[in-house]
Design an enzyme around this catalytic site. Structure first.
Site, PDB file in Angstrom:
ATOM      1  N   ARG A  12       0.846  -1.196   0.000  1.00 11.63           N
ATOM      2  CA  ARG A  12       0.000   0.000   0.000  1.00 11.63           C
ATOM      3  C   ARG A  12       0.883   1.249   0.000  1.00 11.63           C
ATOM      4  O   ARG A  12       2.084   1.194   0.263  1.00 11.63           O
ATOM      5  CB  ARG A  12      -0.909   0.024   1.236  1.00 11.63           C
ATOM      6  CG  ARG A  12      -0.134   0.058   2.534  1.00 11.63           C
ATOM      7  CD  ARG A  12      -0.969   0.497   3.711  1.00 11.63           C
ATOM      8  NE  ARG A  12      -0.241   0.333   4.966  1.00 11.63           N
ATOM      9  CZ  ARG A  12       0.692   1.147   5.414  1.00 11.63           C
ATOM     10  NH1 ARG A  12       1.049   2.197   4.694  1.00 11.63           N
ATOM     11  NH2 ARG A  12       1.302   0.913   6.567  1.00 11.63           N
ATOM     12  N   GLY A  13       0.246   2.384  -0.248  1.00 15.01           N
ATOM     13  CA  GLY A  13       0.954   3.645  -0.136  1.00 15.01           C
ATOM     14  C   GLY A  13       1.174   4.026   1.314  1.00 15.01           C
ATOM     15  O   GLY A  13       0.678   3.390   2.245  1.00 15.01           O
ATOM     16  N   GLY A  14       1.942   5.083   1.523  1.00 14.39           N
ATOM     17  CA  GLY A  14       2.171   5.584   2.866  1.00 14.39           C
ATOM     18  C   GLY A  14       3.373   4.958   3.545  1.00 14.39           C
ATOM     19  O   GLY A  14       4.161   4.234   2.936  1.00 14.39           O
ATOM     20  N   ILE A  19       4.843   3.837   7.833  1.00 14.90           N
ATOM     21  CA  ILE A  19       4.555   2.798   8.825  1.00 14.90           C
ATOM     22  C   ILE A  19       3.365   3.175   9.697  1.00 14.90           C
ATOM     23  O   ILE A  19       3.118   4.353   9.977  1.00 14.90           O
ATOM     24  CB  ILE A  19       5.791   2.530   9.700  1.00 14.90           C
ATOM     25  CG1 ILE A  19       5.620   1.222  10.486  1.00 14.90           C
ATOM     26  CG2 ILE A  19       6.065   3.719  10.647  1.00 14.90           C
ATOM     27  CD1 ILE A  19       6.897   0.722  11.123  1.00 14.90           C
ATOM     28  N   THR A  20       2.608   2.172  10.114  1.00 16.81           N
ATOM     29  CA  THR A  20       1.544   2.370  11.078  1.00 16.81           C
ATOM     30  C   THR A  20       1.387   1.109  11.905  1.00 16.81           C
ATOM     31  O   THR A  20       2.094   0.119  11.708  1.00 16.81           O
ATOM     32  CB  THR A  20       0.220   2.772  10.403  1.00 16.81           C
ATOM     33  OG1 THR A  20      -0.681   3.254  11.408  1.00 16.81           O
ATOM     34  CG2 THR A  20      -0.410   1.592   9.662  1.00 16.81           C
ATOM     35  N   GLY A  39      -4.442   4.441   3.498  1.00 17.55           N
ATOM     36  CA  GLY A  39      -3.383   3.957   2.622  1.00 17.55           C
ATOM     37  C   GLY A  39      -3.949   2.924   1.680  1.00 17.55           C
ATOM     38  O   GLY A  39      -4.546   1.947   2.132  1.00 17.55           O
ATOM     39  N   CYS A  76       3.055   7.049  10.362  1.00 20.83           N
ATOM     40  CA  CYS A  76       2.848   7.580   9.016  1.00 20.83           C
ATOM     41  C   CYS A  76       3.934   8.564   8.617  1.00 20.83           C
ATOM     42  O   CYS A  76       3.753   9.383   7.714  1.00 20.83           O
ATOM     43  CB  CYS A  76       1.466   8.231   8.893  1.00 20.83           C
ATOM     44  SG  CYS A  76       0.113   7.107   9.307  1.00 20.83           S
TER      45      CYS A  76
END
Length: 227
Positions: free
Chosen positions: A67-69, A71-72, A139, A168
């Site tokens: 996915r985009g973005g 770390i979360t 994301g 993020c």
């Protein structure tokens, strides 16, 4: 839209495999729009833009995802929603992200929390005299004109896991939860149902009045390329 609550403690890798299978069916026209709602078992996930400095300082592993973005964290008390939707040819990925953000804003408003976008920062935010606090992450990936991944809304989860990372990739703002802001006893499942109800009309892909200004920086991957 077919909506399924997968429950609490969902394994990330297993759910990711389910997403890919359903994505292929939606992309092929064998299945209509599908929404998965769940709470993951505790896990860090690193999007395609993650930087080394973002990674957990406590030695925890992070699963690299497409996915985009950046770390979360996902885990108990946080709603994760994965909409698998074939986008009309005229709909840009940016518009899809805006619709996801709008569904979050409307869902949280129904729970008594006013939120908005912040220019230059993806996701959905609480803004007041105390500053900016992120309450939801967005994301996505779009392949074969069909979406994967989605949103995570902090409902009643602990914020401690975010202390080990740069959430993020944003170091100068905080994170928060629906419960911390309002005292709401709502569960992740209940907020998920509100999100589903808010997203459904947006899938008509008609123009809509946004409750907040647009986000300049989006957590998006389009056909495998980071934006």
């Amino acid at each position: 839209m077919e909506t399924t609550w997968l429950g609490e403690g969902a394994d990330y890798r297993e759910t990711w495999a389910l997403q890919r299978r359903l994505h292929a069916e939606v992309a092929a026209g064998e299945r209509g729009p599908t929404l998965l709602l769940l709470e993951h078992a505790s896990v860090y996930t690193a999007g395609t833009s993650t930087q080394p400095a973002d990674l957990p300082t406590d030695g925890s592993a992070a699963i690299e995802v497409d996915r985009g973005g950046r770390i979360t964290w996902h885990g108990p008390g946080q709603l994760v929603a994965y909409p698998l939707v074939r986008l009309p040819d005229a709909v840009r990925v940016v518009d899809w992200v805006r619709r996801l953000e709008e569904a979050v804003i409307r869902a949280l408003a129904a729970e008594g929390l006013a939120t908005r976008r912040v220019a230059g920062r993806a996701g959905v935010w609480v803004l007041d005299d105390a500053g900016e606090r992120k309450v939801a992450q967005v994301g996505v990936r779009v392949a074969s004109r069909t979406s994967l991944h989605g949103v995570a809304i902090n409902v009643s989860n602990s914020l401690a896991p975010f202390e080990a990372i740069v959430p993020c990739g944003i170091a100068d703002a905080g994170v928060t939860t629906l419960r911390d802001e309002t005292g709401s006893p709502a569960t992740a499942e209940a907020v998920g149902r509100r999100f589903a109800a808010a997203l459904e009309p947006l899938l008509a892909f008609e123009p809509f009045d946004s409750a907040a200004p647009p986000t300049a920086q989006l957590a998006v991957v389009r056909e495998g390329a980071a934006a």
